[in-house]
Design an enzyme around this catalytic site. Structure first.
Site, PDB file in Angstrom:
ATOM      1  CG  ASP A 128      -2.265   0.720   0.969  1.00  0.00           C
ATOM      2  OD1 ASP A 128      -2.125   1.700   0.356  1.00  0.00           O
ATOM      3  OD2 ASP A 128      -3.205   0.260   1.580  1.00  0.00           O
ATOM      4  CG  ASP A 133      -4.265   6.009   0.636  1.00  0.00           C
ATOM      5  OD1 ASP A 133      -5.607   5.358   0.883  1.00  0.00           O
ATOM      6  OD2 ASP A 133      -4.282   7.001   1.274  1.00  0.00           O
ATOM      7  CD  GLU A 165      -8.711   4.729  -1.664  1.00  0.00           C
ATOM      8  OE1 GLU A 165      -9.871   4.403  -0.891  1.00  0.00           O
ATOM      9  OE2 GLU A 165      -7.760   5.439  -1.373  1.00  0.00           O
ATOM     10  CG  HIS A 188      -8.840  -0.670   4.807  1.00  0.00           C
ATOM     11  ND1 HIS A 188      -8.949  -0.818   3.525  1.00  0.00           N
ATOM     12  CD2 HIS A 188      -8.317   0.464   5.104  1.00  0.00           C
ATOM     13  CE1 HIS A 188      -8.167   0.326   3.007  1.00  0.00           C
ATOM     14  NE2 HIS A 188      -7.826   1.104   4.122  1.00  0.00           N
ATOM     15  CG  ASP A 189     -11.109   2.913   3.924  1.00  0.00           C
ATOM     16  OD1 ASP A 189     -10.403   2.796   5.031  1.00  0.00           O
ATOM     17  OD2 ASP A 189     -10.651   3.044   2.772  1.00  0.00           O
TER      18      ASP A 189
HETATM   19  O1  TEU Z   1      -9.187   6.062   1.815  1.00  0.00           O
HETATM   20  C1  TEU Z   1      -9.700   6.958   0.968  1.00  0.00           C
HETATM   21  C2  TEU Z   1     -11.106   7.289   1.311  1.00  0.00           C
HETATM   22  O2  TEU Z   1     -11.342   8.612   0.889  1.00  0.00           O
HETATM   23  C3  TEU Z   1     -12.193   6.470   1.817  1.00  0.00           C
HETATM   24  O3  TEU Z   1     -12.532   5.493   1.590  1.00  0.00           O
HETATM   25  C4  TEU Z   1     -12.293   7.046   3.431  1.00  0.00           C
HETATM   26  O4  TEU Z   1     -12.001   6.139   4.300  1.00  0.00           O
HETATM   27  C5  TEU Z   1     -13.673   7.410   3.178  1.00  0.00           C
HETATM   28  O5  TEU Z   1     -13.982   8.452   2.538  1.00  0.00           O
HETATM   29  C6  TEU Z   1     -13.945   7.586   4.890  1.00  0.00           C
HETATM   30  O6  TEU Z   1     -15.360   7.662   4.809  1.00  0.00           O
HETATM   31  C7  TEU Z   1      -7.893   5.729   2.020  1.00  0.00           C
HETATM   32  C8  TEU Z   1      -7.735   4.617   2.981  1.00  0.00           C
HETATM   33  O7  TEU Z   1      -8.259   3.514   2.313  1.00  0.00           O
HETATM   34  C9  TEU Z   1      -8.125   4.877   4.400  1.00  0.00           C
HETATM   35  O8  TEU Z   1      -8.191   3.713   5.151  1.00  0.00           O
HETATM   36  C10 TEU Z   1      -7.280   5.979   4.735  1.00  0.00           C
HETATM   37  O9  TEU Z   1      -7.870   6.492   6.036  1.00  0.00           O
HETATM   38  C11 TEU Z   1      -7.544   7.317   3.961  1.00  0.00           C
HETATM   39  O10 TEU Z   1      -7.183   7.096   2.413  1.00  0.00           O
HETATM   40  C12 TEU Z   1      -6.311   8.284   4.020  1.00  0.00           C
HETATM   41  O11 TEU Z   1      -5.092   7.600   3.918  1.00  0.00           O
END
Ligand code: TEU
Ligand code: CA
Length: 567
Positions: A102, A203, A256, A331-332
């Site tokens: 990542d 990310d 992403e 994970h989100d």
């Molecule tokens: O996530 C990006 C992101 O915008 C989302 O999926 C976010 O978690 C969501 O909008 C919240 O409601 C990535 C990562 O996957 C996430 O775990 C991190 O917190 C984020 O970037 C910041 O690095």
């Protein structure tokens, strides 16, 4: 099939996502680690996955569970050592599994030496970030909001300056316009590629190109002004080129994409137009939101919307020869089983397998998030003390401050918190589900007694066995990898159905997203079934030979895939 013969865009492979801190703890400190992953490689090999995407394991103060990196070139001692990591790459490699790292290059931790030097006044490093003077009234440079709540600008103590953080205040956005920043970041990619990693997940990759001036957004939280910025594809090209220059096998790269459009997605993920092997997009995972930009409003699944989104994005990806990740969980996101199907015991097997079939027979690259393959679902935490995520805790405070009742706030958190998917992997039904001998960093879901790997391994026809079969079928069937995509039965309530076709084969995939039985007249699907029809996969006992059938009855959460030859 040898590595050289592998499909161009990884479409014969399935990726497994490991949230390292919750996967397997080898030393009893309550946090999953790299030696824990090594221990579970035989399990992953039997599952048949080709790549493991690891959530960030670099040194980090962990304000956002590793998405706040303070050193890009080593492993946080909490997760192991560089030796452990090299061993993981080697041992996974022996089993035909590649490691995908990542890469969080939009922002660093505020504890990163670059940011620390910038704070101390070093002009060279100030230009690594966005340090911007206040507006004339002394307030933040513009009205942008952090994705985790509150202003996206934080005042620098003792100075008339703010720095930008689109996420937590401990995550400062990097200034990608600065060539030094770009060089440093590309060198980090080189470092890991040369250590033998198979690829990278980037990310929030489409947020890295910021506008030249920071202006108020009068229509929203600012995202439309900093998303998909002008230089973004140039940066993707740099990633691509640096990895190519390293030599070795072609790297898997997945971007992403945050709040993007279909038009951008098909470009970025396009085999001819894009520089990434594939992309993640999230529109389908907002089909239970009332407002796509605000998940903290309670809402129910809008099935027709979900169906439209899945069909239209599949169609667009196919038409533009673009490649995307197929996924329900990460994970989100709260667990899809609870969100989009049913976690009731009587429907558990059918729900989990139906959801799996829906995406595994689509065109793209399936991603399995740890625990999905055994049907893990939301833990149902009711107490704010059970939650750990920075986003959840920030919004808990914000929503309470807005005057919402405690019960209202807890209800939406229970549905929407990212912690829903972050509870320990359920290996067995013991106290901490076999995840740790110590005390886990986040509570284990009580449903481990109903859902765990040990029980699934003992079942011939369980969720896990079904996933294995899907992964194997993808490897074998060209129509799954490369077939065209056509929606069918789009006006039958609660049914999601499509057809995949090549010159030789035709695959019909029927799915019932409800607890009620659906009856489909055979003539509605007859054109999608050719000679030598047989059931490729299903989650109920079924006999089908294509002869003399008047109707197809789909039972609760049934999935049925029928493959046949072309006339
Ligand atoms: O996530 C990006 C992101 O915008 C989302 O999926 C976010 O978690 C969501 O909008 C919240 O409601 C990535 C990562 O996957 C996430 O775990 C991190 O917190 C984020 O970037 C910041 O690095
Ligand atoms: Ca540990």
């Amino acid at each position: 099939m040898t590595a050289q013969q592998r499909a161009d865009h990884f479409q014969d492979s399935v990726v497994y996502q490991i949230y390292v801190r919750s996967f397997c703890d080898s030393n009893g400190d309550g946090i999953g680690d790299v030696p824990g992953i090594i221990k579970k490689l035989p399990y992953l090999e039997t599952l048949g996955v080709r790549y493991l995407w690891l959530n960030p394991i670099y040194p980090s103060p962990q304000y956002d569970n590793g998405y706040d990196i303070s050193d890009y070139r080593s492993i946080d001692p909490m997760f192991g050592t560089m030796d452990d990591f090299d061993r993981l790459v080697a041992e996974a490699g022996r089993r035909g599994i590649g490691i995908v790292m990542d890469m969080v290059l939009n922002h660093t931790s505020t504890e990163h030496p670059w940011f620390q030097k910038a704070l101390a006044g070093d002009a060279h490093y100030r230009d690594f970030y966005y340090f911007v003077p206040p507006r004339s009234d002394g307030g933040a440079p513009c009205n942008w909001q952090s994705k985790f709540g509150g202003s996206a600008w934080e005042k620098v103590p003792g100075e008339e300056l703010y720095y930008l953080h689109l996420f937590a205040r401990e995550q400062a956005d990097l200034n990608w316009k600065n060539p030094e920043v770009r060089n440093e970041c590309l060198d980090i990619l080189r470092f890991w590629k040369n250590r033998g990693v198979a690829g990278f997940r980037f990310d929030v990759v489409n947020l890295m190109s910021k506008p030249d001036v920071f202006e108020d957004d009068h229509e929203g939280d600012g995202r439309r002004l900093y998303t998909d910025g002008p230089m973004i594809e140039t940066y993707f090209g740099m990633f691509h080129d640096v990895l190519e220059q390293c030599g070795g096998p072609k790297s898997l790269t997945v971007g992403e994409l945050s709040s993007t459009s279909m038009e951008k997605t098909v470009r970025y993920g396009g085999a001819e137009t894009g520089q990434l092997s594939m992309v993640f997009h999230f529109h389908h995972l907002k089909s239970d939101y009332v407002d796509p930009n605000n998940k903290w409003i309670p809402g129910k699944l809008n099935f027709p919307l979900l169906r439209d989104i899945l069909h239209s994005w599949q169609g667009a990806m196919y038409n533009h020869n673009a490649w995307d990740a197929l996924f329900w969980n990460n994970h989100d996101q709260p667990r899809a089983l609870t969100r989009f199907a049913s976690d009731k015991p009587e429907f558990h097997y059918q729900s989990a397998t139906m959801l799996a079939a829906v995406i595994h027979f689509q065109r793209g690259i399936p991603y399995i998030y740890q625990g999905e393959e055994i049907g893990m679902f939301n833990p149902g935490f009711n107490d704010i003390g059970q939650y750990r995520d920075v986003e959840t805790l920030n919004f808990y405070k914000l929503l309470c401050d807005q005057g919402k009742s405690h019960d209202e706030v807890m209800a939406v958190i229970k549905d929407r918190s990212r912690d829903n998917s972050r509870t320990p992997m359920q290996w067995d039904d013991s106290k901490h589900a076999g995840f740790t001998t110590g005390v886990p960093w986040i509570e284990t879901a009580k449903n481990k007694t109903r859902v765990n790997v040990r029980d699934e391994l003992a079942r011939k026809d369980g969720v896990l066995a079904f996933y294995r079969r899907l992964i194997e079928l993808r490897r074998k069937e060209d129509v799954i990898q490369n077939g065209s995509y056509q929606p069918v039965l789009t006006d039958v309530d609660d049914v999601f159905a499509y057809v995949r076709e090549t010159a030789l084969r035709i695959l019909l995939c029927l799915n019932n997203f409800s607890e009620t039985t659906k009856t489909i007249p055979f003539e509605w699907v007859a054109p999608c079934i050719g000679p030598n029809a047989k059931v490729l996969a299903g989650n109920y006992p079924v006999t089908f030979d294509g002869n003399g059938i008047k109707e197809i009855v789909l039972r609760p959460y049934e999935t049925l895939a029928i493959i046949s030859d072309r006339e």
